[in-house]
Design a protein around this motif. Structure first.
Motif: not given
Length: 192
Positions: A52-53, A82-85, A101-103
């Motif tokens: 979804l990025h 949402i924040r990571a995207v 780490d994911m972000e």
């Protein structure tokens, strides 16, 4: 809500029709899953973020990463997604600093998956399966090759992750190998 992979694909397809963009989403998903397994993250969650990025890119290219919040909130998705995207647009289109780490991973590997894909299609095999870091690094240094790829973001991301560029390149190649057929980069490794 944290959607399943199938739900995330349905959400993606609700806002996008571009096949090249879909292959890119699948590539980023594959690499995110690979890194999640390596780093002790949740491959399902990281994969959904990868898928979804670029949710808003086709419809709202001038508002990329801003409209994403609106679209994903409307779908009822969890703030962590949402924040990571949004964070993958850090320093390019917004100031949402990657923290987890994911972000940091999605920020780092987004551009790099594009470089790997561009390199793969130029190879005689048209494949990521026989690609080596040495070949990719040569293309990385050639600023005229895939000139739209922001190499500074990749370097900045590697620093955020605390990883050497070569190691991140290796992991991106390995992650894309796992989804090579799905992203159209299986090619024919018997061709030299």
């Amino acid at each position: 809500m944290i959607p399943t992979r199938d739900e995330a694909i349905a959400i993606w397809k609700k806002y996008n029709t571009d096949e090249a963009l879909y292959r890119h989403a699948l590539a980023v998903e594959g690499v995110m899953r690979y890194f999640a397994e390596k780093m002790g993250g949740d491959p399902e969650l990281w994969g959904v973020v990868g898928l979804l990025h670029d949710i808003d890119y086709q419809l709202y290219p001038d508002e990329h990463c801003f409209k994403a919040r609106e679209l994903l909130e409307a779908e009822g998705l969890d703030e962590v997604i949402i924040r990571a995207v949004q964070s993958h647009g850090y320093s390019l289109v917004n100031d949402v600093t990657p923290q987890s780490d994911m972000e940091k991973t999605v920020f780092t590997i987004d551009e790099l998956t594009g470089l790997v894909a561009a390199n793969a299609v130029m190879r005689p095999s048209k494949s990521v399966l026989d690609m080596e870091v040495k070949s990719l690094k040569k293309k990385f240094k050639d600023k005229h090759f895939a000139a739209g790829i922001n190499r500074d973001v990749i370097v900045q991301g590697c620093e955020m992750m605390g990883m050497e560029l070569d190691a991140v390149m290796e992991d991106v190649i390995m992650g894309m190998r796992e989804v090579a057929e799905e992203i159209g980069l299986k090619g024919d490794v018997t061709v030299s």
